[in-house]
Design an enzyme around this catalytic site. Structure first.
Site, PDB file in Angstrom:
ATOM      1  N   VAL A 163       0.882  -1.170   0.000  1.00 53.16           N
ATOM      2  CA  VAL A 163       0.000   0.000   0.000  1.00 53.16           C
ATOM      3  C   VAL A 163       0.915   1.214   0.000  1.00 53.16           C
ATOM      4  CG1 VAL A 163      -1.680   1.342   1.296  1.00 53.16           C
ATOM      5  CG2 VAL A 163      -1.882  -1.142   1.217  1.00 53.16           C
ATOM      6  N   ASP A 185       3.879  -2.788   4.118  1.00 49.58           N
ATOM      7  CA  ASP A 185       3.328  -4.143   4.035  1.00 49.58           C
ATOM      8  C   ASP A 185       2.010  -4.162   4.803  1.00 49.58           C
ATOM      9  OD1 ASP A 185       2.699  -6.841   4.254  1.00 49.58           O
ATOM     10  OD2 ASP A 185       4.773  -7.480   4.566  1.00 49.58           O
ATOM     11  N   HIS A 186       0.905  -4.350   4.077  1.00 48.69           N
ATOM     12  CA  HIS A 186      -0.408  -4.243   4.708  1.00 48.69           C
ATOM     13  C   HIS A 186      -0.703  -5.402   5.656  1.00 48.69           C
ATOM     14  CE1 HIS A 186      -4.111  -2.282   5.325  1.00 48.69           C
ATOM     15  NE2 HIS A 186      -4.285  -1.801   4.097  1.00 48.69           N
ATOM     16  N   ARG A 187       0.102  -6.451   5.636  1.00 46.22           N
ATOM     17  CA  ARG A 187      -0.054  -7.518   6.631  1.00 46.22           C
ATOM     18  C   ARG A 187       0.390  -7.033   8.007  1.00 46.22           C
ATOM     19  NH1 ARG A 187       3.650 -12.016   3.890  1.00 46.22           N
ATOM     20  NH2 ARG A 187       4.978 -10.145   3.885  1.00 46.22           N
TER      21      ARG A 187
END
Length: 475
Positions: free
Chosen positions: A271, A445-447
């Site tokens: 993102v 990192d959207h995790r």
């Protein structure tokens, strides 16, 4: 059977070590010795390029070079023998069974000293099997031992004394390995380059000047004077006159980066968020710090303040400094910041990092940035310097670019792209005025990082650059 034993005792073989973290291969860039040369324990015998960096390899025993197993430009697997050394003075009876060298060699320059019995200290070192089989290799033209000694001094290591009878050809160009690699990539004969470095050493700028009648390509494309400093500039292969296309082998650092970027792009859900900010006060602070006696001896530029702003933002939002453990399905919070600085080099993109950047004062951070830049430009960045990064800054502004959507460095949680700093019309205190403005882009990192957390980090960096006094109040 006896002959095999004597041969095994006489020759020791040096294997390609794992000079990085689990690397499986390396390319031999340059041999500093040739068959017949005397070598000593700890002497650098070659330069190799791994997937992470160019590294010089020292040999762990004394003797006379008997055979080079691979020519320059060959990619060799870790654990394969790359050089054989005769460690028995005079050769003894073992000389009755000669072993044909793969690379043509001159007569030995000197008698070797007796082996010291020093144990190998790097992964990949060790005594070879007693087999006397040799595979034929392409021959290379061996340089004089004296030239190898001079080249060794350029790289900061000690070589054996040059015999009095040896004459160093005056036409032998003096240049460090990264400069030789650059000349090779550009198709430049170093013998035709006019040196300007101390002691007649050919510099990177000399090679660029010889490549074309225009200014050296190491200079970045025109960009505003206020743009943050670049670490290095990539160099393209010189085109062959009349050729319609040029093919460049993808190997070493460039190959590893390509694989890593593909893996990162398709593994970590990226993102990217953007913010445009007035950095006029930051630019004034930079100008003041350049005159500050406490900052004497270090380079002060906008990148320094941006790096410090990101470190403060991470301190305020520590959850952003993390990694994803796929095997255990865990988020690993990092309580330290190893700040990466993306650097474009002739060998490809590298991301060395400043270890424990969060603990450094502003002068210490400036010194660390300066050292990182110098090392990267010289092509001497080590694998260790690129390992363990947590977040990264990439500066696209130096190329005159406003912004971008950077791909995460593998294993990291976020990367901040810094655009060009330009004078733009801006509403300031109710009036439109010319102000120094830039655009920041944060990929994450959207995790690990949700939209709220990523937005807070980016907003904090922007707020600090707009009002740099927050470096004090927020820290």
């Amino acid at each position: 059977m006896t002959t095999m034993t004597e041969t095994s005792a006489r020759f020791r073989e040096f294997k390609m070590p794992d000079v990085g973290e689990g690397l499986t291969e390396a390319e031999i860039l340059k041999w500093y010795v040739q068959p017949g040369d005397t070598v000593t324990d700890g002497q650098v015998v070659c330069e190799v390029e791994t997937a992470k960096a160019a590294v010089e390899l020292p040999i762990p025993f004394d003797g006379v070079v008997h055979e080079l197993r691979f020519p320059e430009g060959t990619t060799v697997d870790v654990g394969q023998v790359i050089i054989a050394v005769d460690v028995v003075p005079g050769g003894g009876e073992a000389a009755a069974e000669p072993v044909a060298p793969a690379v043509a060699a001159p007569e030995p320059a000197a008698e070797p000293e007796a082996p010291k019995g020093r144990q190998p200290v790097l992964v990949g070192y060790g005594v070879a099997e007693s087999s006397t089989k040799r595979r034929a290799r392409k021959g290379t033209e061996p340089p004089a031992a004296a030239a190898a000694a001079i080249q060794g001094e350029l790289n900061g290591h000690t070589t054996t004394a040059v015999p009095a009878a040896t004459v160093v050809p005056e036409s032998r160009p003096l240049a460090k390995p990264p400069v030789r690699k650059l000349a090779k990539d550009l198709g430049i004969d170093l013998a035709t380059v006019t040196p300007t470095g101390p002691g007649g050493i050919i510099t990177r700028e000399d090679v660029h000047a010889a490549a074309a009648p225009v200014p050296a390509p190491a200079a970045a494309p025109a960009a505003p004077a206020v743009a943050p400093e670049a670490v290095a500039v990539p160099v393209a292969a010189a085109p062959v006159p009349g050729a319609r296309e040029t093919r460049i082998p993808v190997k070493g650092v460039r190959k590893a980066i390509a694989q890593a970027m593909v893996g990162s792009a398709f593994t970590a859900p990226h993102v990217t968020e953007f913010v445009t900010v007035d950095v006029t006060r930051t630019m004034k602070l930079v100008a003041e710090l350049k005159e500050d006696k406490d900052m004497a001896g270090v380079r002060v530029n906008p990148l320094l303040i941006i790096a410090k702003a990101l470190l403060v933002a991470i301190k305020r939002n520590p959850e952003v400094n993390a990694a994803w453990d796929e095997a255990n399905q865990e988020i690993v919070q990092k309580h330290y910041v190893n700040l990466g600085i993306a650097a474009a080099t002739p060998r490809g993109l590298i991301v060395p990092n400043i270890k424990d950047a969060h603990d450094k004062t502003l002068p210490q951070l400036a010194a660390a940035l300066g050292e990182l830049v110098t090392t990267a430009r010289e092509g001497k960045t080590s694998p260790a310097a690129m390992a363990g990064g947590t977040v990264t800054i990439t500066n696209v502004g130096v190329f005159g670019v406003d912004t971008g959507t950077p791909i995460l460095n593998p294993g990291e949680s976020a990367i901040l792209a810094v655009g060009a700093i330009k004078l733009q019309p801006w509403v300031h205190k109710g009036k439109v005025k010319p102000r120094q403005v830039t655009t920041l882009a944060l990929s994450f990192d959207h995790r690990l990082v949700d939209g709220e957390l990523g937005s807070r980090v980016l907003a904090d960096v922007a707020a600090i650059l707009e009002q740099p006094k927050r470096l004090i109040t927020w820290a």
